[in-house]
Design a protein around this motif. Structure first.
Motif, mmCIF file in Angstrom:
data_model
loop_
_atom_site.group_PDB
_atom_site.id
_atom_site.type_symbol
_atom_site.label_atom_id
_atom_site.label_comp_id
_atom_site.label_asym_id
_atom_site.label_seq_id
_atom_site.Cartn_x
_atom_site.Cartn_y
_atom_site.Cartn_z
ATOM 1 N N VAL A 44 0.848 -1.191 0.000
ATOM 2 C CA VAL A 44 0.000 0.000 0.000
ATOM 3 C C VAL A 44 0.882 1.238 0.000
ATOM 4 O O VAL A 44 1.782 1.368 0.835
ATOM 5 C CB VAL A 44 -0.919 0.021 1.242
ATOM 6 C CG1 VAL A 44 -1.724 1.309 1.282
ATOM 7 C CG2 VAL A 44 -1.832 -1.195 1.249
ATOM 8 N N HIS A 45 0.625 2.158 -0.928
ATOM 9 C CA HIS A 45 1.322 3.446 -0.972
ATOM 10 C C HIS A 45 0.277 4.549 -0.896
ATOM 11 O O HIS A 45 -0.617 4.622 -1.753
ATOM 12 C CB HIS A 45 2.153 3.578 -2.254
ATOM 13 C CG HIS A 45 3.290 2.615 -2.345
ATOM 14 N ND1 HIS A 45 4.498 2.829 -1.718
ATOM 15 C CD2 HIS A 45 3.384 1.408 -2.959
ATOM 16 C CE1 HIS A 45 5.310 1.809 -1.955
ATOM 17 N NE2 HIS A 45 4.659 0.924 -2.704
ATOM 18 N N PRO A 46 0.345 5.393 0.136
ATOM 19 C CA PRO A 46 -0.682 6.430 0.325
ATOM 20 C C PRO A 46 -0.881 7.319 -0.894
ATOM 21 O O PRO A 46 -2.013 7.759 -1.160
ATOM 22 C CB PRO A 46 -0.133 7.232 1.516
ATOM 23 C CG PRO A 46 0.740 6.272 2.254
ATOM 24 C CD PRO A 46 1.361 5.410 1.205
ATOM 25 N N GLU A 47 0.174 7.581 -1.650
ATOM 26 C CA GLU A 47 0.039 8.468 -2.812
ATOM 27 C C GLU A 47 -0.780 7.845 -3.944
ATOM 28 O O GLU A 47 -1.190 8.540 -4.877
ATOM 29 C CB GLU A 47 1.431 8.866 -3.347
ATOM 30 C CG GLU A 47 2.277 7.727 -3.891
ATOM 31 C CD GLU A 47 3.143 7.048 -2.828
ATOM 32 O OE1 GLU A 47 4.120 6.386 -3.213
ATOM 33 O OE2 GLU A 47 2.828 7.206 -1.630
ATOM 34 N N MET A 55 -0.688 -4.566 -10.397
ATOM 35 C CA MET A 55 0.309 -5.460 -9.796
ATOM 36 C C MET A 55 0.440 -6.690 -10.682
ATOM 37 O O MET A 55 -0.537 -7.153 -11.280
ATOM 38 C CB MET A 55 -0.095 -5.887 -8.387
ATOM 39 C CG MET A 55 -0.143 -4.782 -7.365
ATOM 40 S SD MET A 55 -0.199 -5.384 -5.645
ATOM 41 C CE MET A 55 -1.746 -6.297 -5.640
ATOM 42 N N ARG A 56 1.641 -7.223 -10.740
ATOM 43 C CA ARG A 56 1.900 -8.439 -11.503
ATOM 44 C C ARG A 56 2.672 -9.418 -10.630
ATOM 45 O O ARG A 56 3.708 -9.087 -10.067
ATOM 46 C CB ARG A 56 2.732 -8.115 -12.748
ATOM 47 C CG ARG A 56 3.278 -9.326 -13.510
ATOM 48 C CD ARG A 56 2.206 -9.996 -14.328
ATOM 49 N NE ARG A 56 2.710 -11.174 -15.039
ATOM 50 C CZ ARG A 56 1.988 -11.945 -15.839
ATOM 51 N NH1 ARG A 56 0.729 -11.644 -16.049
ATOM 52 N NH2 ARG A 56 2.494 -12.989 -16.440
ATOM 53 N N GLY A 57 2.154 -10.626 -10.462
ATOM 54 C CA GLY A 57 2.863 -11.605 -9.647
ATOM 55 C C GLY A 57 1.986 -12.788 -9.302
ATOM 56 O O GLY A 57 0.922 -12.996 -9.882
ATOM 57 N N LYS A 58 2.446 -13.566 -8.333
ATOM 58 C CA LYS A 58 1.691 -14.740 -7.886
ATOM 59 C C LYS A 58 0.809 -14.378 -6.696
ATOM 60 O O LYS A 58 1.212 -13.619 -5.809
ATOM 61 C CB LYS A 58 2.651 -15.868 -7.496
ATOM 62 C CG LYS A 58 3.239 -16.598 -8.687
ATOM 63 C CD LYS A 58 3.766 -17.952 -8.277
ATOM 64 C CE LYS A 58 4.104 -18.794 -9.493
ATOM 65 N NZ LYS A 58 4.415 -20.195 -9.153
ATOM 66 N N ASP A 144 4.898 -10.807 -0.912
ATOM 67 C CA ASP A 144 4.917 -10.507 0.524
ATOM 68 C C ASP A 144 4.278 -9.158 0.823
ATOM 69 O O ASP A 144 4.483 -8.601 1.911
ATOM 70 C CB ASP A 144 6.370 -10.518 1.043
ATOM 71 C CG ASP A 144 7.011 -11.891 0.923
ATOM 72 O OD1 ASP A 144 6.293 -12.885 1.126
ATOM 73 O OD2 ASP A 144 8.212 -11.965 0.613
ATOM 74 N N GLY A 145 3.519 -8.626 -0.123
ATOM 75 C CA GLY A 145 2.954 -7.293 0.042
ATOM 76 C C GLY A 145 1.744 -7.263 0.952
ATOM 77 O O GLY A 145 1.191 -8.293 1.349
ATOM 78 N N ASN A 146 1.303 -6.035 1.263
ATOM 79 C CA ASN A 146 0.146 -5.849 2.152
ATOM 80 C C ASN A 146 -1.044 -5.197 1.449
ATOM 81 O O ASN A 146 -2.047 -4.906 2.084
ATOM 82 C CB ASN A 146 0.545 -5.017 3.376
ATOM 83 C CG ASN A 146 1.062 -3.629 3.007
ATOM 84 O OD1 ASN A 146 0.964 -3.185 1.861
ATOM 85 N ND2 ASN A 146 1.627 -2.929 3.984
ATOM 86 N N LEU A 243 -8.929 -0.184 -8.317
ATOM 87 C CA LEU A 243 -8.889 1.115 -7.655
ATOM 88 C C LEU A 243 -8.407 0.929 -6.223
ATOM 89 O O LEU A 243 -9.015 0.175 -5.458
ATOM 90 C CB LEU A 243 -10.276 1.742 -7.660
ATOM 91 C CG LEU A 243 -10.402 3.142 -7.080
ATOM 92 C CD1 LEU A 243 -9.760 4.150 -8.025
ATOM 93 C CD2 LEU A 243 -11.861 3.504 -6.838
ATOM 94 N N GLN A 244 -7.299 1.582 -5.845
ATOM 95 C CA GLN A 244 -6.794 1.462 -4.472
ATOM 96 C C GLN A 244 -7.622 2.347 -3.548
ATOM 97 O O GLN A 244 -7.749 3.547 -3.749
ATOM 98 C CB GLN A 244 -5.329 1.875 -4.386
ATOM 99 C CG GLN A 244 -4.782 1.764 -2.957
ATOM 100 C CD GLN A 244 -3.327 2.126 -2.838
ATOM 101 O OE1 GLN A 244 -2.503 1.650 -3.605
ATOM 102 N NE2 GLN A 244 -3.002 2.982 -1.868
ATOM 103 N N LYS A 245 -8.188 1.697 -2.526
ATOM 104 C CA LYS A 245 -8.963 2.431 -1.530
ATOM 105 C C LYS A 245 -8.888 1.703 -0.199
ATOM 106 O O LYS A 245 -9.191 0.510 -0.115
ATOM 107 C CB LYS A 245 -10.424 2.571 -1.976
ATOM 108 C CG LYS A 245 -11.257 3.460 -1.059
ATOM 109 C CD LYS A 245 -12.655 3.663 -1.605
ATOM 110 C CE LYS A 245 -13.480 4.572 -0.701
ATOM 111 N NZ LYS A 245 -14.860 4.769 -1.225
#
Length: 297
Positions: A44-47, A55-58, A144-146, A243-245
């Motif tokens: 998560v990035h506030p900006e 995002m691209r990954g598993k 390993d992201g949040n 959409l990030q929220k």
């Protein structure tokens, strides 16, 4: 004279309307493509709040419980499917001349019909108030992201357009063998801890609770069973855009995106531009065809 002028006006308006629609589609989607940002660390990035994020990954599943709140069934799996079926007469064809019938379980409610011998098969309607087929899912992450991927995206993994994953998804859906007995609809009984069952009465008028030892099926019987996704780490990589929220990627109209082919943001933008050019060209062609039709009728 007036008729010819009217036709000419219709032709010009057709070209202008379809052309304008195509330009608007190209412009709006191109702006959307350029506004997408990438979360390469899956965090998560506030900006990025309120922006379309890629995002691209598993996918990462951390053992969250998924629940059907209506019947209280819980399972340690990212996806839980409820299947509701009725035992009924199923037609083999829509053509009355060749139609035959068989008895079977089906989630679709078939109307009564005649076979090729003009024999009538009467199916009762699907009873009201019975929970129908439905998907449930939990949030997932990547790496390993949040930054959580909303459960609506997870449900979308079963959509038919994602062919590669759809095959894998179906293969990995297994029957749930330990179902609780609480929250059962009226007249249902838990049989073998693997499905819920209700008999239709002899005259097909009401549902009644079956005895545990009675397994013969009557037309109109209802059963409910569950399948869950058997998680493993060999899932393919996916690209997801949402959409990030509030720490999640959410579905947004026109922005739901789950794909296994796109490798990076620049490739995605190139593909979106190419698709939009084709759509704009198609709009112009439609306008020209309608213009020609208006002039020559």
């Amino acid at each position: 004279m007036f008729g010819l002028i009217g036709k000419a006006i219709c032709a010009v308006l057709s070209v202008l309307c379809f052309g304008y629609s195509g330009v608007c589609l190209f412009t709006n989607t191109s702006k959307q493509a350029e506004s997408i940002v990438e979360a390469v660390d899956y965090n998560v990035h506030p900006e990025n709040e309120g922006k379309l994020v890629m995002m691209r990954g598993k996918l990462t599943y951390k053992g969250t419980i998924t629940e059907d709140p209506e019947l209280g069934v819980k399972i340690k799996s990212p996806i839980l499917q409820r299947h509701t079926e009725m035992f009924q007469y199923i037609p083999s064809s829509n053509d009355e001349k060749v139609r035959t019938a068989k008895k079977g379980w089906d989630k679709n409610s078939h109307p009564s019909f005649d076979d090729k011998y003009k024999h009538r098969y009467n199916n009762p309607p699907f009873p009201e108030g019975i929970p129908r087929t439905k998907d449930f899912a939990c949030d997932l992450t990547m790496g390993d992201g949040n930054l959580k991927i909303d459960s609506d995206f997870v449900k979308a993994l079963s959509y038919r357009q994602y062919v590669d994953f759809k095959d894998y998804y179906d293969h990995k859906m297994v029957g749930v063998k330990k179902l609780p007995s609480g929250k059962l609809p009226e007249h249902f009984r838990n049989l073998d801890n693997s499905y819920y069952r209700s008999h239709r009465s002899e005259d097909n008028s009401i549902l009644e609770q079956p005895s545990l030892g009675k397994r013969d099926s009557r037309i109109g019987d209802i059963r409910i069973y569950y399948k869950a996704f058997k998680w493993s780490d060999d899932l393919p990589e996916f690209t997801v855009i949402g959409l990030q929220k509030d720490g999640k990627l959410l579905r947004q109209e026109g922005a739901l995106f789950f794909d296994y082919r796109i490798n990076d943001l620049q490739e995605l933008k190139r593909e979106m531009r190419s698709s939009n050019r084709s759509a704009m060209f198609g709009s112009f062609v439609c306008g020209l065809v309608l213009a020609a039709f208006a002039l020559f009728i």
